[in-house]
Motif scaffolding. Structure first.
Motif, PDB file in Angstrom:
ATOM      1  N   SER A 121      16.525 -44.685  30.468  1.00 44.56           N
ATOM      2  CA  SER A 121      17.708 -44.819  29.621  1.00 44.56           C
ATOM      3  C   SER A 121      17.389 -43.787  28.463  1.00 44.56           C
ATOM      4  CB  SER A 121      17.772 -46.230  29.248  1.00 44.56           C
ATOM      5  OG  SER A 121      18.527 -46.290  28.099  1.00 44.56           O
ATOM      6  N   THR A 122      16.177 -43.736  27.951  1.00 36.79           N
ATOM      7  CA  THR A 122      15.931 -43.088  26.851  1.00 36.79           C
ATOM      8  C   THR A 122      16.363 -41.399  27.227  1.00 36.79           C
ATOM      9  OG1 THR A 122      14.321 -44.791  26.190  1.00 36.79           O
ATOM     10  CG2 THR A 122      14.163 -42.338  24.992  1.00 36.79           C
ATOM     11  N   MET A 123      16.103 -40.986  28.175  1.00 40.78           N
ATOM     12  CA  MET A 123      16.429 -39.561  28.581  1.00 40.78           C
ATOM     13  C   MET A 123      18.028 -39.564  28.677  1.00 40.78           C
ATOM     14  SD  MET A 123      13.523 -38.427  29.376  1.00 40.78           S
ATOM     15  CE  MET A 123      12.896 -39.488  27.861  1.00 40.78           C
ATOM     16  N   ALA A 124      18.798 -40.255  28.731  1.00 36.33           N
ATOM     17  CA  ALA A 124      20.223 -40.224  28.591  1.00 36.33           C
ATOM     18  C   ALA A 124      20.503 -40.329  27.132  1.00 36.33           C
ATOM     19  CB  ALA A 124      20.919 -41.511  29.240  1.00 36.33           C
ATOM     20  N   GLY A 125      19.652 -40.956  26.391  1.00 41.33           N
ATOM     21  CA  GLY A 125      19.799 -41.129  24.876  1.00 41.33           C
ATOM     22  C   GLY A 125      19.593 -39.908  24.202  1.00 41.33           C
ATOM     23  N   LEU A 126      18.611 -39.068  24.688  1.00 42.21           N
ATOM     24  CA  LEU A 126      18.135 -37.731  24.026  1.00 42.21           C
ATOM     25  C   LEU A 126      19.300 -36.686  24.667  1.00 42.21           C
ATOM     26  CD1 LEU A 126      14.613 -37.603  24.801  1.00 42.21           C
ATOM     27  CD2 LEU A 126      15.358 -37.650  22.651  1.00 42.21           C
ATOM     28  N   ALA A 127      19.946 -36.900  25.779  1.00 42.37           N
ATOM     29  CA  ALA A 127      20.883 -35.963  26.350  1.00 42.37           C
ATOM     30  C   ALA A 127      22.192 -36.241  25.516  1.00 42.37           C
ATOM     31  CB  ALA A 127      21.121 -36.325  27.627  1.00 42.37           C
ATOM     32  N   GLU A 128      22.479 -37.293  25.114  1.00 47.12           N
ATOM     33  CA  GLU A 128      23.497 -37.527  24.104  1.00 47.12           C
ATOM     34  C   GLU A 128      23.422 -37.071  22.742  1.00 47.12           C
ATOM     35  OE1 GLU A 128      26.670 -41.097  24.073  1.00 47.12           O
ATOM     36  OE2 GLU A 128      25.224 -41.580  22.597  1.00 47.12           O
ATOM     37  N   ASP A 129      21.904 -37.333  22.136  1.00 50.96           N
ATOM     38  CA  ASP A 129      21.631 -37.045  20.822  1.00 50.96           C
ATOM     39  C   ASP A 129      22.056 -35.451  20.702  1.00 50.96           C
ATOM     40  OD1 ASP A 129      21.246 -39.452  20.204  1.00 50.96           O
ATOM     41  OD2 ASP A 129      19.167 -39.261  20.090  1.00 50.96           O
ATOM     42  N   LYS A 130      21.355 -34.517  21.763  1.00 47.91           N
ATOM     43  CA  LYS A 130      21.373 -33.449  21.770  1.00 47.91           C
ATOM     44  C   LYS A 130      22.714 -32.629  22.293  1.00 47.91           C
ATOM     45  CE  LYS A 130      16.452 -33.040  22.481  1.00 47.91           C
ATOM     46  NZ  LYS A 130      16.251 -32.341  21.242  1.00 47.91           N
ATOM     47  N   ALA A 134      28.654 -35.739  26.057  1.00 40.73           N
ATOM     48  CA  ALA A 134      29.214 -35.696  25.015  1.00 40.73           C
ATOM     49  C   ALA A 134      29.382 -37.200  24.539  1.00 40.73           C
ATOM     50  CB  ALA A 134      30.601 -35.216  24.885  1.00 40.73           C
ATOM     51  N   SER A 135      29.518 -38.040  25.362  1.00 39.70           N
ATOM     52  CA  SER A 135      29.747 -39.468  25.208  1.00 39.70           C
ATOM     53  C   SER A 135      29.220 -40.205  26.457  1.00 39.70           C
ATOM     54  CB  SER A 135      30.978 -39.919  24.843  1.00 39.70           C
ATOM     55  OG  SER A 135      31.270 -41.280  24.806  1.00 39.70           O
ATOM     56  N   THR A 136      28.622 -41.519  26.210  1.00 34.87           N
ATOM     57  CA  THR A 136      28.319 -42.359  27.690  1.00 34.87           C
ATOM     58  C   THR A 136      29.683 -42.914  28.258  1.00 34.87           C
ATOM     59  OG1 THR A 136      27.840 -44.067  26.121  1.00 34.87           O
ATOM     60  CG2 THR A 136      25.914 -43.011  26.797  1.00 34.87           C
ATOM     61  N   LYS A 137      30.665 -42.760  27.618  1.00 32.03           N
ATOM     62  CA  LYS A 137      31.934 -42.938  27.919  1.00 32.03           C
ATOM     63  C   LYS A 137      32.683 -42.230  28.919  1.00 32.03           C
ATOM     64  CE  LYS A 137      32.152 -46.819  25.213  1.00 32.03           C
ATOM     65  NZ  LYS A 137      32.227 -48.231  25.978  1.00 32.03           N
ATOM     66  N   ASP A 138      32.158 -41.023  28.960  1.00 36.87           N
ATOM     67  CA  ASP A 138      32.532 -39.808  29.797  1.00 36.87           C
ATOM     68  C   ASP A 138      32.183 -40.232  31.378  1.00 36.87           C
ATOM     69  OD1 ASP A 138      33.341 -38.537  27.513  1.00 36.87           O
ATOM     70  OD2 ASP A 138      31.545 -36.934  27.887  1.00 36.87           O
ATOM     71  N   TYR A 216      18.976 -38.763  39.097  1.00 34.75           N
ATOM     72  CA  TYR A 216      19.275 -37.312  39.716  1.00 34.75           C
ATOM     73  C   TYR A 216      20.372 -36.492  38.793  1.00 34.75           C
ATOM     74  CZ  TYR A 216      21.912 -34.372  43.124  1.00 34.75           C
ATOM     75  OH  TYR A 216      22.469 -33.330  43.638  1.00 34.75           O
ATOM     76  N   SER A 217      21.350 -37.330  38.442  1.00 34.01           N
ATOM     77  CA  SER A 217      22.296 -36.785  37.574  1.00 34.01           C
ATOM     78  C   SER A 217      21.722 -36.149  36.371  1.00 34.01           C
ATOM     79  CB  SER A 217      23.370 -37.794  37.260  1.00 34.01           C
ATOM     80  OG  SER A 217      23.933 -38.395  38.316  1.00 34.01           O
ATOM     81  N   LEU A 218      21.054 -37.018  35.523  1.00 38.27           N
ATOM     82  CA  LEU A 218      20.376 -36.409  34.213  1.00 38.27           C
ATOM     83  C   LEU A 218      19.403 -35.296  34.314  1.00 38.27           C
ATOM     84  CD1 LEU A 218      19.390 -39.714  32.491  1.00 38.27           C
ATOM     85  CD2 LEU A 218      21.061 -38.279  31.758  1.00 38.27           C
ATOM     86  N   THR A 219      18.866 -35.112  35.673  1.00 36.19           N
ATOM     87  CA  THR A 219      17.895 -33.987  35.846  1.00 36.19           C
ATOM     88  C   THR A 219      18.991 -32.738  36.024  1.00 36.19           C
ATOM     89  OG1 THR A 219      16.500 -35.393  37.271  1.00 36.19           O
ATOM     90  CG2 THR A 219      16.599 -32.946  37.733  1.00 36.19           C
ATOM     91  N   ILE A 300      14.300 -40.333  18.293  1.00 35.76           N
ATOM     92  CA  ILE A 300      15.450 -40.759  19.091  1.00 35.76           C
ATOM     93  C   ILE A 300      16.558 -41.339  17.777  1.00 35.76           C
ATOM     94  CG2 ILE A 300      16.577 -42.265  20.838  1.00 35.76           C
ATOM     95  CD1 ILE A 300      13.450 -42.738  21.721  1.00 35.76           C
ATOM     96  N   SER A 301      17.851 -41.107  17.969  1.00 39.17           N
ATOM     97  CA  SER A 301      18.721 -41.578  17.068  1.00 39.17           C
ATOM     98  C   SER A 301      18.705 -43.087  17.124  1.00 39.17           C
ATOM     99  CB  SER A 301      19.917 -40.945  17.419  1.00 39.17           C
ATOM    100  OG  SER A 301      20.758 -41.539  18.348  1.00 39.17           O
TER     101      SER A 301
END
Length: 382
Positions: A121-130, A134-138, A216-219, A300-301
């Motif tokens: 989950s934190t890897m997704a958070g970093l992806a959004e922070d960076k 763009a948004s987890t709603k995407d 897989y998607s975050l990779t 992390i934000s």
């Protein structure tokens, strides 16, 4: 007016003091404090520790056996990734960042199973922070167009659906079929094998295949293996050891930019996941206790942590792969509703108690006993 200014300054200073935690240096002895130095009852604290030591997870210490036994109801279930024989009960309790208690082998590297999900989950958070997401709603299909999210149903799925485990993603990944993971206890195989998927966002279903779809998607979004992303962006910055590992299944390979990469798992119920020590788990917990800051660096934000610990609509006790102590089916009676935690098979926990400035790590505690353990610890604070 003067009174209001003084009161505001007092509250601001109090808030700063509350988050002025101690942070251990890399490769050094973690500073300890006696319980009484931080207003904790030594006697009652020892009662909680003894309880953890006396209530070891009842499954085999040979985790290959424990896994196969624990998930024997799943059709086609098999070990696909690494496993490791575990140690005995172990854990750490931090107060204001200082160690006030530890038991067992806290430097021993063991499997953590679904605690891994909170790292993912934190890897997704970093992806959004960076700005990589763009948004987890995407919708995920706007990022992953290789067919994983094709179709009328899967194309509706957002990053948030995957993070809250209510995506109902339908398909097969690395040989694992979504319908075969944690099947319902009632009905025959044909009843649920051909059941129409739930509408995304409506029903939480704990499902490692779908979690692995997120990995897989975050990779592909990061264009890097998740262990490298975790190491560079989190673990190195918080001074973690070099002993932790993050594994995937033997056949979980994908190609990005001409490079072959392993796609990791978000758990260990078919092997794999994060193998880590209690000390490194405690560092990760301390980062979250301090709202994503390590010393002076915002890693992390705080905005992400707030999102990750917001209850999902289908399950008030679940956020973005963190369990929440809200009043629901998994509520720990008598304890703060602001507590949140990572939880894994076999009694692996990282508990964040912001109200009491606590991080609690347990290894191999009988899972049904965690609420009772936390109540005993809470009594020590009084």
């Amino acid at each position: 007016m003067t009174y209001k200014i003084v009161l505001w300054l007092f509250c601001a200073n109090f808030a700063v003091a509350q988050t002025n935690y101690y942070f251990p240096k890399p490769n050094s002895t973690w500073e300890e404090k006696l319980p009484k130095e931080v207003d904790v009852s030594p006697t009652k604290l020892q009662m909680a520790i003894s309880f953890a030591e006396e209530n070891e997870y009842s499954g085999s210490r040979d985790l290959r056996i424990a896994i196969l036994k624990g998930f024997e109801r799943e059709p086609f279930h098999e070990i696909l990734g690494p496993t490791k024989k575990r140690g005995g009960p172990a854990g750490m309790i931090l107060k204001n960042g200082y160690v006030i208690a530890k038991w067992g082998e806290v430097k021993r590297v063991d499997m953590t199973f679904s605690v891994t999900k909170s790292y993912l989950s934190t890897m997704a958070g970093l992806a959004e922070d960076k700005g990589l997401v763009a948004s987890t709603k995407d919708k995920v299909i706007d990022y992953i167009w290789d067919g994983t999210f094709d179709g009328e149903h899967n194309s509706k799925i957002t990053w948030e659906h995957l993070l809250q485990q209510n995506s109902a993603w339908s398909g097969e990944l690395w040989g694992g079929k979504d319908w075969a993971d944690r099947p319902p206890k009632e009905g025959g195989i044909d009843d649920w094998k051909f059941e129409k998927p739930k509408e995304p966002g409506t029903v939480m279903e704990y499902n490692d295949v779908r979690v692995n779809v997120l990995a897989y998607s975050l990779t592909h979004v990061w264009r890097k293996p998740m262990p490298l992303v975790l190491k560079e962006n989190i673990m190195d910055k918080i001074g973690a050891s070099t002993t932790w590992r993050w594994h995937g299944y033997e056949n979980a390979w994908t190609e990005i930019d001409g490079l072959k990469m392993k796609s990791v798992t978000g758990g260990g119920h078919s092997g794999g996941g994060i193998f880590i020590s209690a000390e490194d788990m405690a560092r990760f917990g301390l980062l979250f206790l301090n709202d994503g800051r390590w010393k002076g660096e915002q890693i992390i934000s705080e905005k992400w942590i707030q999102k990750a610990t917001t209850p999902s609509k289908p399950n008030v006790n679940y956020g973005y792969m963190w369990w929440l102590n809200k009043k629901g089916n998994r509520h720990w009676e008598g304890l703060s509703e602001n507590i949140y935690y990572a939880a894994g098979f076999g009694g692996n926990f990282i508990v964040i108690d912001k109200q009491n400035d606590l991080v609690v790590v347990t290894r191999w505690l009988e899972p049904s006993k965690i609420g009772e353990f936390m109540k005993l610890l809470n009594e020590a604070l009084d």
